[in-house]
Write an enzyme that holds these catalytic residues in place. Structure first.
Site, mmCIF file in Angstrom:
data_model
loop_
_atom_site.group_PDB
_atom_site.id
_atom_site.type_symbol
_atom_site.label_atom_id
_atom_site.label_comp_id
_atom_site.label_asym_id
_atom_site.label_seq_id
_atom_site.Cartn_x
_atom_site.Cartn_y
_atom_site.Cartn_z
ATOM 1 N N GLY A 19 46.029 10.204 -40.809
ATOM 2 C CA GLY A 19 46.251 11.394 -39.990
ATOM 3 C C GLY A 19 47.709 11.776 -39.830
ATOM 4 N N ILE A 20 48.589 11.164 -40.636
ATOM 5 C CA ILE A 20 50.024 11.433 -40.458
ATOM 6 C C ILE A 20 50.377 12.863 -40.871
ATOM 7 C CG2 ILE A 20 52.353 10.785 -41.210
ATOM 8 C CD1 ILE A 20 51.322 7.864 -41.347
ATOM 9 N N GLU B 40 54.980 14.892 -58.037
ATOM 10 C CA GLU B 40 54.726 16.218 -58.625
ATOM 11 C C GLU B 40 55.167 16.303 -60.091
ATOM 12 O OE1 GLU B 40 56.793 18.622 -55.651
ATOM 13 O OE2 GLU B 40 54.851 19.226 -54.816
ATOM 14 N N THR C 297 48.381 15.368 -41.054
ATOM 15 C CA THR C 297 47.739 16.266 -40.084
ATOM 16 C C THR C 297 48.604 16.397 -38.834
ATOM 17 O OG1 THR C 297 45.580 15.581 -40.901
ATOM 18 C CG2 THR C 297 45.618 16.687 -38.775
ATOM 19 N N ASN D 296 47.236 20.031 -57.875
ATOM 20 C CA ASN D 296 47.316 19.016 -56.819
ATOM 21 C C ASN D 296 46.082 19.076 -55.917
ATOM 22 O OD1 ASN D 296 48.110 17.087 -55.018
ATOM 23 N ND2 ASN D 296 50.072 18.051 -54.482
ATOM 24 N N GLU E 183 58.564 23.657 -46.836
ATOM 25 C CA GLU E 183 59.090 23.397 -48.182
ATOM 26 C C GLU E 183 58.494 22.115 -48.766
ATOM 27 O OE1 GLU E 183 60.814 25.242 -50.087
ATOM 28 O OE2 GLU E 183 61.453 23.851 -51.647
ATOM 29 N N VAL F 70 53.657 11.991 -47.481
ATOM 30 C CA VAL F 70 53.384 10.741 -46.760
ATOM 31 C C VAL F 70 53.366 9.626 -47.795
ATOM 32 C CG1 VAL F 70 51.671 9.475 -45.389
ATOM 33 C CG2 VAL F 70 52.113 11.894 -44.902
ATOM 34 N N TYR G 65 44.838 20.666 -47.362
ATOM 35 C CA TYR G 65 45.168 21.965 -46.766
ATOM 36 C C TYR G 65 43.916 22.695 -46.279
ATOM 37 C CZ TYR G 65 49.775 21.095 -48.748
ATOM 38 O OH TYR G 65 50.992 20.538 -49.060
ATOM 39 N N ILE H 131 56.003 18.488 -47.753
ATOM 40 C CA ILE H 131 55.332 17.521 -46.879
ATOM 41 C C ILE H 131 54.934 16.348 -47.755
ATOM 42 C CG2 ILE H 131 53.066 18.664 -47.050
ATOM 43 C CD1 ILE H 131 52.673 17.678 -44.051
HETATM 44 C C1 COA Z 1 48.666 15.365 -49.042
HETATM 45 C C2 COA Z 1 49.266 14.305 -48.087
HETATM 46 C C3 COA Z 1 50.553 14.860 -47.465
HETATM 47 C C4 COA Z 1 48.239 13.998 -47.008
HETATM 48 O O1 COA Z 1 48.813 13.004 -46.156
HETATM 49 P P1 COA Z 1 47.916 12.042 -45.225
HETATM 50 O O2 COA Z 1 48.795 11.552 -44.123
HETATM 51 O O3 COA Z 1 47.221 11.068 -46.073
HETATM 52 O O4 COA Z 1 46.836 13.089 -44.658
HETATM 53 P P2 COA Z 1 45.904 12.858 -43.411
HETATM 54 O O5 COA Z 1 45.614 11.414 -43.212
HETATM 55 O O6 COA Z 1 46.441 13.630 -42.268
HETATM 56 O O7 COA Z 1 44.621 13.590 -43.993
HETATM 57 C C5 COA Z 1 43.727 14.302 -43.225
HETATM 58 C C6 COA Z 1 42.529 14.667 -44.073
HETATM 59 O O8 COA Z 1 42.876 15.447 -45.212
HETATM 60 C C7 COA Z 1 42.055 15.067 -46.278
HETATM 61 N N1 COA Z 1 42.877 14.337 -47.246
HETATM 62 C C8 COA Z 1 44.134 13.879 -47.108
HETATM 63 N N2 COA Z 1 44.579 13.288 -48.215
HETATM 64 C C9 COA Z 1 43.573 13.367 -49.071
HETATM 65 C C10 COA Z 1 43.407 12.928 -50.393
HETATM 66 N N3 COA Z 1 44.396 12.286 -51.065
HETATM 67 N N4 COA Z 1 42.228 13.176 -51.011
HETATM 68 C C11 COA Z 1 41.243 13.823 -50.352
HETATM 69 N N5 COA Z 1 41.325 14.249 -49.099
HETATM 70 C C12 COA Z 1 42.488 14.033 -48.465
HETATM 71 C C13 COA Z 1 41.000 14.206 -45.711
HETATM 72 O O9 COA Z 1 40.011 14.996 -45.131
HETATM 73 C C14 COA Z 1 41.784 13.504 -44.663
HETATM 74 O O10 COA Z 1 41.042 12.882 -43.701
HETATM 75 P P3 COA Z 1 40.555 11.335 -43.941
HETATM 76 O O11 COA Z 1 41.615 10.652 -44.756
HETATM 77 O O12 COA Z 1 40.487 10.796 -42.567
HETATM 78 O O13 COA Z 1 39.258 11.483 -44.639
HETATM 79 C C15 COA Z 1 49.559 12.983 -48.855
HETATM 80 O O14 COA Z 1 48.403 12.604 -49.559
HETATM 81 C C16 COA Z 1 50.734 13.083 -49.809
HETATM 82 O O15 COA Z 1 51.884 12.882 -49.434
HETATM 83 N N6 COA Z 1 50.426 13.371 -51.079
HETATM 84 C C17 COA Z 1 51.451 13.405 -52.116
HETATM 85 C C18 COA Z 1 52.453 14.516 -51.919
HETATM 86 C C19 COA Z 1 51.828 15.875 -51.834
HETATM 87 O O16 COA Z 1 50.881 16.217 -52.534
HETATM 88 N N7 COA Z 1 52.408 16.684 -50.951
HETATM 89 C C20 COA Z 1 52.025 18.059 -50.812
HETATM 90 C C21 COA Z 1 52.816 18.871 -51.798
HETATM 91 S S1 COA Z 1 52.411 20.599 -51.688
#
Ligand code: COA
Length: 159
Positions: free
Chosen positions: A96-97, A27, A99, A125, A84, A88, A132, A86
């Site tokens: 899907g983590i 961030e 999710t 972001n 507060e 991965v 979301y 999330i």
């Molecule tokens: C946002 C975040 C938590 C998603 O984690 P993740 O475990 O990759 O998410 P999921 O695998 O459950 O994603 C489910 C769906 O959301 C969407 N999605 C998730 N990450 C995405 C990305 N980077 N870009 C576009 N779509 C995304 C997709 O539809 C995805 O399904 P698919 O990957 O099978 O196509 C992760 O990318 C992350 O940690 N990002 C950096 C920190 C952050 O931004 N945190 C939120 C702060 S508010």
């Protein structure tokens, strides 16, 4: 390949702090992270904690976390969950983590009859905002977060 979610334990405190710092790096807010290990230990694992954390593991390796607490809506007349943080780790994304972490919190809301599940996201972001949308969240465009801290907080307190 298997995903498991579990509540954080006291010996996860350093891992949680590492996740917080990795999220802050993403961030571009690392300079704002003042939290130390002792803060995490006290607030998540002291007596009567008011903030909670779920850890996601992929084949036993720490992959991500969700950190949350209870808030309250007078309109709903119910507590809710405020998410507060999330996060991965990059190597584990799109499995899907996040999710699964969100689903577990949604299930808690349903089980505990909580009114709302909500959180903030930085407006730039886009990947997180897309994520979301995929879990059914809608933005509250009419609301902005307001904050008093630092010297302004001291001034307000001093009157
Ligand atoms: C946002 C975040 C938590 C998603 O984690 P993740 O475990 O990759 O998410 P999921 O695998 O459950 O994603 C489910 C769906 O959301 C969407 N999605 C998730 N990450 C995405 C990305 N980077 N870009 C576009 N779509 C995304 C997709 O539809 C995805 O399904 P698919 O990957 O099978 O196509 C992760 O990318 C992350 O940690 N990002 C950096 C920190 C952050 O931004 N945190 C939120 C702060 S508010």
């Amino acid at each position: 390949m298997s995903l498991s979610l579990r509540p954080a334990r006291r010996d996860d405190a350093a891992l949680i702090l590492a996740f917080v710092r990795e999220l802050a790096d993403y961030e571009k807010l690392r300079h704002e992270v003042e939290a130390e290990l002792a803060d995490i230990e006290r607030d998540l694992f002291g007596s009567n904690p008011r903030v909670f954390c779920d850890i996601a593991e992929w084949d036993g390796a720490p992959a991500g976390f969700a950190l949350w607490f209870y808030n309250y809506s007078t309109f709903r007349g119910r507590h809710g969950i405020f998410l507060e943080d999330i996060f991965v780790r990059p190597a584990f994304r799109s499995r899907g983590i996040a999710t699964a972490l969100m689903r577990a919190l949604a299930q808690r809301c349903v089980t505990e009859k909580l009114g709302r599940f909500e959180w903030n996201v930085l407006d730039w972001n886009a990947p997180a905002i897309r994520f979301y949308r995929s879990v059914g969240a809608i933005p509250l465009d009419a609301w902005t977060t307001q904050r008093v801290d630092g010297e302004a907080l001291e001034r307000l307190a001093a009157g």
